[in-house]
Design a protein around this motif. Sequence first.
Motif, PDB file in Angstrom:
ATOM      1  N   ALA A 179       7.308   6.958  -7.072  1.00 28.40           N
ATOM      2  CA  ALA A 179       8.542   6.322  -6.590  1.00 28.40           C
ATOM      3  C   ALA A 179       9.192   5.502  -7.707  1.00 28.40           C
ATOM      4  CB  ALA A 179       8.255   5.437  -5.384  1.00 28.40           C
ATOM      5  N   LEU A 180       8.391   5.025  -8.641  1.00 25.10           N
ATOM      6  CA  LEU A 180       8.942   4.249  -9.751  1.00 25.10           C
ATOM      7  C   LEU A 180       9.791   5.126 -10.665  1.00 25.10           C
ATOM      8  CD1 LEU A 180       5.876   1.981 -10.555  1.00 25.10           C
ATOM      9  CD2 LEU A 180       7.912   1.408  -9.222  1.00 25.10           C
ATOM     10  N   ARG A 181       9.502   6.432 -10.733  1.00 23.83           N
ATOM     11  CA  ARG A 181      10.358   7.351 -11.502  1.00 23.83           C
ATOM     12  C   ARG A 181      11.738   7.419 -10.867  1.00 23.83           C
ATOM     13  NH1 ARG A 181       8.689  11.284 -15.077  1.00 23.83           N
ATOM     14  NH2 ARG A 181      10.064  12.832 -14.169  1.00 23.83           N
ATOM     15  N   HIS A 182      11.765   7.507  -9.532  1.00 22.02           N
ATOM     16  CA  HIS A 182      13.037   7.525  -8.817  1.00 22.02           C
ATOM     17  C   HIS A 182      13.811   6.229  -9.092  1.00 22.02           C
ATOM     18  CE1 HIS A 182      12.450  11.028  -6.008  1.00 22.02           C
ATOM     19  NE2 HIS A 182      11.232  10.872  -6.473  1.00 22.02           N
ATOM     20  N   THR A 183      13.121   5.102  -9.006  1.00 15.09           N
ATOM     21  CA  THR A 183      13.757   3.805  -9.227  1.00 15.09           C
ATOM     22  C   THR A 183      14.306   3.706 -10.645  1.00 15.09           C
ATOM     23  OG1 THR A 183      12.257   2.761  -7.646  1.00 15.09           O
ATOM     24  CG2 THR A 183      13.385   1.310  -9.194  1.00 15.09           C
ATOM     25  N   GLU A 202       0.817  -1.207   0.000  1.00 15.04           N
ATOM     26  CA  GLU A 202       0.000   0.000   0.000  1.00 15.04           C
ATOM     27  C   GLU A 202       0.856   1.265   0.000  1.00 15.04           C
ATOM     28  OE1 GLU A 202      -0.262  -2.288   2.509  1.00 15.04           O
ATOM     29  OE2 GLU A 202      -2.021  -3.367   1.837  1.00 15.04           O
ATOM     30  N   HIS A 203       2.064   1.187   0.561  1.00 11.21           N
ATOM     31  CA  HIS A 203       2.945   2.346   0.650  1.00 11.21           C
ATOM     32  C   HIS A 203       3.572   2.711  -0.700  1.00 11.21           C
ATOM     33  CE1 HIS A 203       5.464  -1.209   1.007  1.00 11.21           C
ATOM     34  NE2 HIS A 203       6.447  -0.477   0.513  1.00 11.21           N
ATOM     35  N   LEU A 204       3.512   1.796  -1.672  1.00  9.23           N
ATOM     36  CA  LEU A 204       4.137   2.036  -2.972  1.00  9.23           C
ATOM     37  C   LEU A 204       3.345   3.082  -3.756  1.00  9.23           C
ATOM     38  CD1 LEU A 204       6.344   1.147  -4.992  1.00  9.23           C
ATOM     39  CD2 LEU A 204       4.698  -0.476  -5.897  1.00  9.23           C
ATOM     40  N   TYR A 210      16.351  12.771  -7.854  1.00  8.14           N
ATOM     41  CA  TYR A 210      15.714  11.493  -8.149  1.00  8.14           C
ATOM     42  C   TYR A 210      16.675  10.311  -8.025  1.00  8.14           C
ATOM     43  CZ  TYR A 210      11.325  13.413  -9.884  1.00  8.14           C
ATOM     44  OH  TYR A 210      10.107  14.006  -9.977  1.00  8.14           O
ATOM     45  N   LEU A 211      17.963  10.579  -7.946  1.00  3.56           N
ATOM     46  CA  LEU A 211      18.962   9.517  -7.961  1.00  3.56           C
ATOM     47  C   LEU A 211      19.306   9.085  -6.537  1.00  3.56           C
ATOM     48  CD1 LEU A 211      21.278  10.940 -10.749  1.00  3.56           C
ATOM     49  CD2 LEU A 211      19.273   9.450 -10.970  1.00  3.56           C
ATOM     50  N   HIS A 212      19.211   7.788  -6.286  1.00  4.86           N
ATOM     51  CA  HIS A 212      19.464   7.223  -4.963  1.00  4.86           C
ATOM     52  C   HIS A 212      20.435   6.056  -5.114  1.00  4.86           C
ATOM     53  CE1 HIS A 212      16.014   9.645  -3.761  1.00  4.86           C
ATOM     54  NE2 HIS A 212      15.357   9.104  -4.769  1.00  4.86           N
ATOM     55  N   PRO A 213      21.729   6.356  -5.233  1.00  5.65           N
ATOM     56  CA  PRO A 213      22.685   5.271  -5.466  1.00  5.65           C
ATOM     57  C   PRO A 213      22.782   4.336  -4.261  1.00  5.65           C
ATOM     58  CG  PRO A 213      23.828   7.344  -5.086  1.00  5.65           C
ATOM     59  CD  PRO A 213      22.369   7.653  -5.142  1.00  5.65           C
TER      60      PRO A 213
END
Length: 146
Positions: free
Chosen positions: A85-89, A79-81, A119-122
């Motif tokens: 967030a998929l753009r970030h991924t 439910e939290h998705l 947006y980038l989370h290495p």
Amino acid sequence: MDHLRRAVILPLLLLAALLGFAFALWSMAVVALGAQHILSAGPEPDARLFTGPCGGRISTAVLRDATHGDTVVTKLGYEHLRRHALRHTALTWFADAGVHVHVLRRIAGHGSLTTTQRYLHPYVHKITAVGPALSAHFNMPRAPPP
């Protein structure tokens, strides 16, 4: 006997072959549709490949409704998705694959590199691998300049 409802028993291999054939047909149809869209977009590099019901851009609300996305993620227990967030991924995965940030900015449609960088989370292992990679680069034997 109910002639409107019948059960047909198929051997497992035959069923797998039929499903594979159906998937292959579906895949070919998707590829053909994609090719048709690409050709109809013309030479304009910023032309939209897919458009919404009124010809404009496809909004996340249209995608959510078409895919029943909220219902699916709830049934899966996520439910939290959120779709955003998929753009970030996706942008992080592109960056991890070596796509330059100025290209990511264009893909994401951002006006500024600063926005794209948010947006980038290495992954931590990607960050910690930078030191040894840089050391290896500097320690490579080089030919003397001519």
